[in-house]
Motif scaffolding. Structure first.
Motif, PDB file in Angstrom:
ATOM      1  N   THR A 127     -35.614 -27.792  15.507  1.00 48.43           N
ATOM      2  CA  THR A 127     -36.062 -26.687  16.163  1.00 48.43           C
ATOM      3  C   THR A 127     -36.643 -26.864  17.521  1.00 48.43           C
ATOM      4  OG1 THR A 127     -38.558 -27.766  15.435  1.00 48.43           O
ATOM      5  CG2 THR A 127     -37.456 -26.219  13.875  1.00 48.43           C
ATOM      6  N   GLU A 128     -36.538 -28.128  17.891  1.00 52.02           N
ATOM      7  CA  GLU A 128     -36.617 -28.344  19.431  1.00 52.02           C
ATOM      8  C   GLU A 128     -35.472 -29.264  20.075  1.00 52.02           C
ATOM      9  OE1 GLU A 128     -40.434 -29.782  20.840  1.00 52.02           O
ATOM     10  OE2 GLU A 128     -41.431 -28.933  19.079  1.00 52.02           O
ATOM     11  N   PRO A 129     -34.791 -28.749  20.942  1.00 50.00           N
ATOM     12  CA  PRO A 129     -33.888 -29.539  21.885  1.00 50.00           C
ATOM     13  C   PRO A 129     -34.469 -30.797  22.420  1.00 50.00           C
ATOM     14  CG  PRO A 129     -34.650 -27.754  23.478  1.00 50.00           C
ATOM     15  CD  PRO A 129     -35.533 -27.422  22.006  1.00 50.00           C
ATOM     16  N   THR A 130     -33.689 -31.937  22.270  1.00 43.41           N
ATOM     17  CA  THR A 130     -34.089 -33.085  22.696  1.00 43.41           C
ATOM     18  C   THR A 130     -32.731 -33.779  23.278  1.00 43.41           C
ATOM     19  OG1 THR A 130     -33.942 -34.449  20.702  1.00 43.41           O
ATOM     20  CG2 THR A 130     -36.314 -33.566  21.094  1.00 43.41           C
ATOM     21  N   ASP A 131     -33.072 -34.908  23.971  1.00 43.82           N
ATOM     22  CA  ASP A 131     -31.801 -35.325  24.423  1.00 43.82           C
ATOM     23  C   ASP A 131     -30.951 -36.382  23.736  1.00 43.82           C
ATOM     24  OD1 ASP A 131     -32.427 -34.543  27.232  1.00 43.82           O
ATOM     25  OD2 ASP A 131     -33.712 -36.077  27.901  1.00 43.82           O
ATOM     26  N   ASP A 132     -31.675 -36.848  22.719  1.00 44.54           N
ATOM     27  CA  ASP A 132     -31.012 -37.857  21.829  1.00 44.54           C
ATOM     28  C   ASP A 132     -31.268 -37.602  20.394  1.00 44.54           C
ATOM     29  OD1 ASP A 132     -29.640 -39.525  23.884  1.00 44.54           O
ATOM     30  OD2 ASP A 132     -31.588 -40.349  24.508  1.00 44.54           O
ATOM     31  N   TYR A 133     -30.424 -38.425  19.582  1.00 39.59           N
ATOM     32  CA  TYR A 133     -30.757 -38.679  17.962  1.00 39.59           C
ATOM     33  C   TYR A 133     -30.321 -37.257  17.436  1.00 39.59           C
ATOM     34  CZ  TYR A 133     -33.076 -42.654  19.982  1.00 39.59           C
ATOM     35  OH  TYR A 133     -33.414 -43.960  20.510  1.00 39.59           O
ATOM     36  N   TRP A 134     -29.221 -36.732  17.875  1.00 37.71           N
ATOM     37  CA  TRP A 134     -28.634 -35.722  17.048  1.00 37.71           C
ATOM     38  C   TRP A 134     -27.944 -35.845  15.653  1.00 37.71           C
ATOM     39  CZ3 TRP A 134     -30.202 -30.734  17.962  1.00 37.71           C
ATOM     40  CH2 TRP A 134     -30.710 -30.462  19.257  1.00 37.71           C
ATOM     41  N   GLY A 135     -27.395 -37.247  15.606  1.00 32.88           N
ATOM     42  CA  GLY A 135     -26.585 -37.888  14.334  1.00 32.88           C
ATOM     43  C   GLY A 135     -27.484 -37.348  12.913  1.00 32.88           C
ATOM     44  N   GLY A 136     -26.653 -37.081  12.207  1.00 34.64           N
ATOM     45  CA  GLY A 136     -27.048 -36.567  10.848  1.00 34.64           C
ATOM     46  C   GLY A 136     -27.514 -35.102  10.579  1.00 34.64           C
ATOM     47  N   THR A 137     -28.046 -34.418  11.844  1.00 36.99           N
ATOM     48  CA  THR A 137     -28.636 -33.326  11.811  1.00 36.99           C
ATOM     49  C   THR A 137     -27.793 -32.271  11.057  1.00 36.99           C
ATOM     50  OG1 THR A 137     -29.909 -33.890  13.652  1.00 36.99           O
ATOM     51  CG2 THR A 137     -29.622 -31.485  13.172  1.00 36.99           C
ATOM     52  N   ARG A 138     -28.497 -31.468  10.011  1.00 37.42           N
ATOM     53  CA  ARG A 138     -27.592 -30.666   9.440  1.00 37.42           C
ATOM     54  C   ARG A 138     -28.155 -29.248   9.425  1.00 37.42           C
ATOM     55  NH1 ARG A 138     -25.340 -32.886   3.693  1.00 37.42           N
ATOM     56  NH2 ARG A 138     -24.297 -34.887   4.658  1.00 37.42           N
ATOM     57  N   ALA A 139     -27.474 -28.231   9.718  1.00 35.35           N
ATOM     58  CA  ALA A 139     -27.972 -26.766   9.835  1.00 35.35           C
ATOM     59  C   ALA A 139     -26.698 -25.878   9.357  1.00 35.35           C
ATOM     60  CB  ALA A 139     -27.935 -26.644  11.245  1.00 35.35           C
TER      61      ALA A 139
END
Length: 160
Positions: A18-30
């Motif tokens: 729900t919020e953009p961040t610089d890191d840790y996008w791995g495994g994020t499902r949408a």
């Protein structure tokens, strides 16, 4: 010679972060939900044969007063060199456009289930393209060391 044109989203991101961040996008499902008022399921026919998609989207949550067209240090890190606006891939861009390559998990009608998409819930998607290996970079690839250091955790799973 400025030129303007209107772009209408073809889809929106549903779920995921729900919020953009610089890191840790791995495994994020949408889910990338394609506009059913303009498209039928014929628009996704054959897409399930591809493992990855490339999406063009609009950084819709960006503070537009935070635009920086000149040079600045990536992530404001004083140890990294100043880099001009076209040497960054962040959201501080004149047209607020992002490009992301993500893993296509499944096609369900006009819902594209994806993983590792670095766009947040509600993001307007302007175009969807299947990833063709042949369209990737040709020849030797090189980049500055700071990019490797900066992005080392980009696709790591989120911290718990």
């Amino acid at each position: 010679m400025p030129e303007t044109f209107d772009v209408v989203p073809v889809a929106h991101v549903v779920g995921g972060r729900t919020e953009p961040t610089d890191d840790y996008w791995g495994g994020t499902r949408a889910i990338v939900r394609i506009d059913n008022a303009r498209f039928t399921t014929d628009a996704t026919k054959g897409l399930d044969a591809f493992s990855h998609l490339e999406l063009v989207f609009r950084f819709h949550l960006t503070d537009q007063s935070d635009l920086n067209l000149g040079a600045r240090r990536p992530r404001n890190n004083p140890h990294w060199p100043e880099v001009g606006t076209f040497g960054h891939r962040n959201m501080r861009r004149l047209n607020w456009l992002g490009v992301s390559r993500c893993h296509l998990l499944k096609v369900d009608g006009l819902d594209l289930h994806v993983e590792d998409l670095d766009a947040v819930d509600g993001t307007p998607v302007l175009d969807i393209k299947p990833w063709f290996t042949e369209m990737g970079p040709r020849g030797e690839i090189h980049q500055p060391e700071w990019t490797t250091t900066m992005l080392r955790d980009y696709y790591e799973p989120p911290e718990v």
